[in-house]
Structures are given as structure tokens and as C-alpha cells.
Design a protein around this motif. Structure first.
Motif, PDB file in Angstrom:
ATOM      1  N   LEU A  18       0.952  -1.070   0.028  1.00  0.00           N
ATOM      2  CA  LEU A  18      -0.003  -0.026   0.065  1.00  0.00           C
ATOM      3  C   LEU A  18       0.858   1.219  -0.156  1.00  0.00           C
ATOM      4  O   LEU A  18       1.672   1.515   0.735  1.00  0.00           O
ATOM      5  CB  LEU A  18      -1.024   0.113   1.162  1.00  0.00           C
ATOM      6  CG  LEU A  18      -2.099   1.195   1.485  1.00  0.00           C
ATOM      7  CD1 LEU A  18      -3.087   0.947   0.100  1.00  0.00           C
ATOM      8  CD2 LEU A  18      -2.451   1.100   2.645  1.00  0.00           C
ATOM      9  N   PHE A  19       0.857   2.100  -1.091  1.00  0.00           N
ATOM     10  CA  PHE A  19       1.519   3.194  -1.136  1.00  0.00           C
ATOM     11  C   PHE A  19       0.879   4.356  -1.650  1.00  0.00           C
ATOM     12  O   PHE A  19      -0.355   4.257  -2.230  1.00  0.00           O
ATOM     13  CB  PHE A  19       2.960   2.790  -2.071  1.00  0.00           C
ATOM     14  CG  PHE A  19       2.455   2.655  -3.384  1.00  0.00           C
ATOM     15  CD1 PHE A  19       2.941   3.732  -4.283  1.00  0.00           C
ATOM     16  CD2 PHE A  19       2.097   1.698  -3.810  1.00  0.00           C
ATOM     17  CE1 PHE A  19       2.742   3.721  -5.651  1.00  0.00           C
ATOM     18  CE2 PHE A  19       1.744   1.597  -5.323  1.00  0.00           C
ATOM     19  CZ  PHE A  19       2.199   2.546  -6.051  1.00  0.00           C
ATOM     20  N   HIS A  20       1.601   5.688  -1.985  1.00  0.00           N
ATOM     21  CA  HIS A  20       0.925   6.583  -2.615  1.00  0.00           C
ATOM     22  C   HIS A  20       2.014   7.566  -3.213  1.00  0.00           C
ATOM     23  O   HIS A  20       3.028   7.434  -2.948  1.00  0.00           O
ATOM     24  CB  HIS A  20       0.181   7.709  -1.877  1.00  0.00           C
ATOM     25  CG  HIS A  20       0.968   8.520  -0.687  1.00  0.00           C
ATOM     26  ND1 HIS A  20       0.739   9.667  -0.145  1.00  0.00           N
ATOM     27  CD2 HIS A  20       2.211   8.168  -0.197  1.00  0.00           C
ATOM     28  CE1 HIS A  20       1.577  10.221   0.646  1.00  0.00           C
ATOM     29  NE2 HIS A  20       2.428   8.990   0.825  1.00  0.00           N
ATOM     30  N   ASP A  21       1.593   7.858  -4.578  1.00  0.00           N
ATOM     31  CA  ASP A  21       2.723   8.881  -5.281  1.00  0.00           C
ATOM     32  C   ASP A  21       2.260  10.000  -5.858  1.00  0.00           C
ATOM     33  O   ASP A  21       2.454  10.385  -6.951  1.00  0.00           O
ATOM     34  CB  ASP A  21       3.209   7.628  -6.704  1.00  0.00           C
ATOM     35  CG  ASP A  21       2.183   7.344  -7.381  1.00  0.00           C
ATOM     36  OD1 ASP A  21       0.779   7.446  -7.158  1.00  0.00           O
ATOM     37  OD2 ASP A  21       2.508   6.546  -8.592  1.00  0.00           O
ATOM     38  N   SER A  22       0.932  10.467  -5.268  1.00  0.00           N
ATOM     39  CA  SER A  22       0.316  11.681  -5.567  1.00  0.00           C
ATOM     40  C   SER A  22      -0.212  12.353  -4.348  1.00  0.00           C
ATOM     41  O   SER A  22      -0.274  11.542  -3.233  1.00  0.00           O
ATOM     42  CB  SER A  22      -0.792  11.619  -6.458  1.00  0.00           C
ATOM     43  OG  SER A  22      -1.942  11.075  -6.028  1.00  0.00           O
ATOM     44  N   TRP A  23      -0.498  13.440  -4.172  1.00  0.00           N
ATOM     45  CA  TRP A  23      -0.878  14.083  -2.847  1.00  0.00           C
ATOM     46  C   TRP A  23      -2.168  13.318  -2.309  1.00  0.00           C
ATOM     47  O   TRP A  23      -2.514  13.559  -1.087  1.00  0.00           O
ATOM     48  CB  TRP A  23      -0.845  15.619  -3.192  1.00  0.00           C
ATOM     49  CG  TRP A  23       0.131  16.302  -3.148  1.00  0.00           C
ATOM     50  CD1 TRP A  23       0.610  17.167  -3.973  1.00  0.00           C
ATOM     51  CD2 TRP A  23       1.132  16.486  -1.950  1.00  0.00           C
ATOM     52  NE1 TRP A  23       1.871  17.855  -3.523  1.00  0.00           N
ATOM     53  CE2 TRP A  23       2.271  17.219  -2.480  1.00  0.00           C
ATOM     54  CE3 TRP A  23       1.350  15.810  -0.773  1.00  0.00           C
ATOM     55  CZ2 TRP A  23       3.433  17.589  -2.002  1.00  0.00           C
ATOM     56  CZ3 TRP A  23       2.562  16.285  -0.223  1.00  0.00           C
ATOM     57  CH2 TRP A  23       3.531  16.967  -0.428  1.00  0.00           C
TER      58      TRP A  23
END
Length: 313
Positions: A74-79
Motif C-alpha cells: 500500500l503506497f501513494h505517489d500523489s498528494w
């Protein structure tokens, strides 16, 4: 003798197999022109990597990451956007706080999140200033407002064994503990751009002060048990922007050391005497912007290696 020899061979094979998996892999998420998720062994060898979004979408850096029980990440690469990705690099779940559950048209950014054992996902939304819980379909099942710094820059949030939420707010620089009803049950003012906090096994709270270049342990009545600020004693290692924290099964403490330049480790492990017993120093891989990571235990490491063995090159 022949049977004894066969038994010895089997025993040796079992020991060798056990030693292969008696390890702690490292999951890292870095941006600032690196824009990468990676899983490394303890020596820094990359076992798996995935290029993520970067400055092109206005995102300054990864701030949270989690290996899930199924071996996905689980990750994020945008705000505002979260993603769940398999180790064969297929995105299987997404959530966008910019548009979902009443946020359309509002300023919002996300720095912290966590998948719960029941499959729901906790997401901390700065700007609108709330902590939400959504199910696998993205339906809102729980929320409460942040009372301290929620409309500013909330950084890491970690759920304690008691089910409360330790929330770090850069402005004001305070660690606030909320219960599930959203009531404040404890806080600690750091006067820094505080980044991370976890509840230790002994009931105290470990705090990474962020811009304070320090890590400290405080009691429930807010007394400082110990603090390391700047240079780690008896070493040349300097703490800069302290970020993620983790307590290992053996009680050792792991500290994130972001923006510390090429001459300092990005992650370091301290034993009970506050001595450095392990360092992750892979500047070429993660650069100067490794804010989030997770040390995987033996079971998680074994799961990852098993899944990687079945992934096609």
C-alpha cells in the motif's frame, strides 16, 4: 550409520533453509527525483523495485508505505491517491481523497494511511482535517475531525495497541492522541515540525521530532526518559530530519534519518543501550528523500521471498 548420515543431511538442509529466511527485509519508498518503491535485503541489495510517479504530478515525496498481509504494498505517489500493488506490479486497489466521500473541490492532501486487519483502510486527510476509514469499495464507514493541526500538515499517524491514534502535526508541532470517538486523550508539544510517533511496549511514546533532528522517549506524564539530538553519541552519524519509527520484536528501535546527505545512513537501528547495531545506507538508491520505510519481520520476509520466486522477470 547410513540412516544417521541421511538424518544429518536433512538437518543441515533445514538449518540452511531456516537461515535463508531468518532475516529482516527492508521496504522503502523514496521520491525527490528517485521516485521508487523497493524491497532490499539487510545489506541493501535490491530484490524488487517499482518506479512511481514523481514531481510531474506535483508530489514532493512518499510519506507512508505498508506491506500488507497478502504480500501486496500500500503506497501513494500523489498528494491524494492511494494504490495497492502486487509484487508482479499490478495495481489492484485505488482510492482518491481528492474526489471521494465529500472532498470534491476541497483542498486535501494525504501523508498517512494504514490497512486494518478487517480490510478497511484508515486515511488521514490534511486540509479538510479528518481521519477516515473506508472499506474495500471506498465506502466511508468511520470518521472524526482532527482538532490540532488537521488543516495544516499532518505527517505520520500510527494506531496504538489500545486502538487510539497518535497523530503528528507539523503546525503546530504536536503529537496528539485521539480515541476512536475523536476525543483528545493525550498530547505532547515538541515545538518542531514533528514527523513520527509510536507507542512503545513499555507504554511510553517514541517521537521523531522531524526538523528537531532528534528522537526522544517520553512517559505518559510527559517526562523525557532520554533524547538523542544531532550526532549519535560515540559515532559520526548525524540525525537530520527524523521520520519513521519502528520497534522490533527484540525491543530495538529503528529510526528514519531523512535529508541527512550522502555521509549518513538513511535508517539506523539502536539497541537497548542506544548503540547503533545496523544501518541502511543506500544513498544511490534512495537519495536524500527517504521518508518512509518498513522493516519486515521474518514471516513477512519469507512471504515476500516466496512471492518473488513466482514473479516472472
Amino acid at each position: 550409520m547410513k540412516r544417521a548420515s541421511q538424518f544429518l543431511i536433512v538437518l543441515i538442509c533445514l538449518l540452511i533453509n531456516a537461515s535463508v529466511y531468518a532475516e529482516q527485509l527492508v521496504l522503502v519508498g523514496a521520491s525527490y527525483q528517485k521516485d521508487i518503491l523497493a524491497i532490499c535485503d539487510a545489506d541493501g541489495k535490491v530484490l524488487w523495485s517499482f518506479k512511481t510517479g514523481g514531481p510531474a504530478n506535483g508530489h514532493a515525496g512518499h510519506h507512508d508505505v505498508q506491506l500488507l498481509p497478502n504480500g501486496n504494498i500500500l503506497f501513494h505517489d500523489s498528494w491524494t491517491g492511494l494504490k495497492e500493488i502486487t509484487l508482479d506490479k499490478k495495481v489492484v486497489w485505488t482510492y482518491d481523497s481528492a474526489t471521494m466521500n465529500g472532498n470534491a473541490g476541497k483542498r486535501v492532501d494525504v501523508h498517512a494511511f494504514s490497512r486494518l486487519p478487517n480490510g478497511n483502510t484508515v486515511i488521514v486527510e490534511s486540509g479538510v482535517g479528518r481521519i477516515i476509514e473506508v472499506d474495500q469499495q471506498g465506502k466511508l464507514v468511520h470518521e472524526f475531525p482532527l482538532k490540532k493541526g488537521g488543516t495544516q500538515s499532518t505527517r505520520l499517524v500510527r494506531i496504538t495497541p489500545q486502538g487510539t491514534y497518535l497523530v503528528c502535526s507539523e503546525n503546530p508541532g504536536v503529537v496528539t492522541e485521539y480515541n476512536r470517538k475523536g476525543e483528545v486523550v493525550w498530547d505532547y508539544l515538541t515545538n518542531t515540525r514533528v514527523y513520527g510517533a509510536i507507542r512503545l511496549n513499555n507504554g511510553n511514546t517514541l517521537i521523531a521530532s522531524g526538523s528537531g533532528n532528534s528522537v526522544l522517549e517520553v512517559t505518559p506524564d510527559k517526562k523525557v526518559v532520554w533524547e538523542i539530538k544531532g550526532k549519535v553519541p560515540e559515532t559520526d552519524v548525524e540525525l537530520k530530519w527524523t521520520t519513521c519509527l519502528q520497534q522490533l520484536a527484540n525491543g530495538n528501535l529503528v529510526i528514519g534519518n531523512c535529508h541527512a546527505g550522502p555521509n549518513n545512513p538513511q535508517i539506523l537501528e539502536l539497541d537497548g543501550d542506544k548503540k547503533i547495531v545496523w544501518e541502511f545506507d543506500e544513498f544511490d538508491l534512495v537519495g536524500n528523500g527517504l521518508a518512509c520505510w518498513q522493516i519486515l519481520d521474518d514471516a513477512q520476509s519469507k512471504l515476500v521471498r516466496k512471492k518473488l520466486a513466482s514473479v516472472k522477470p
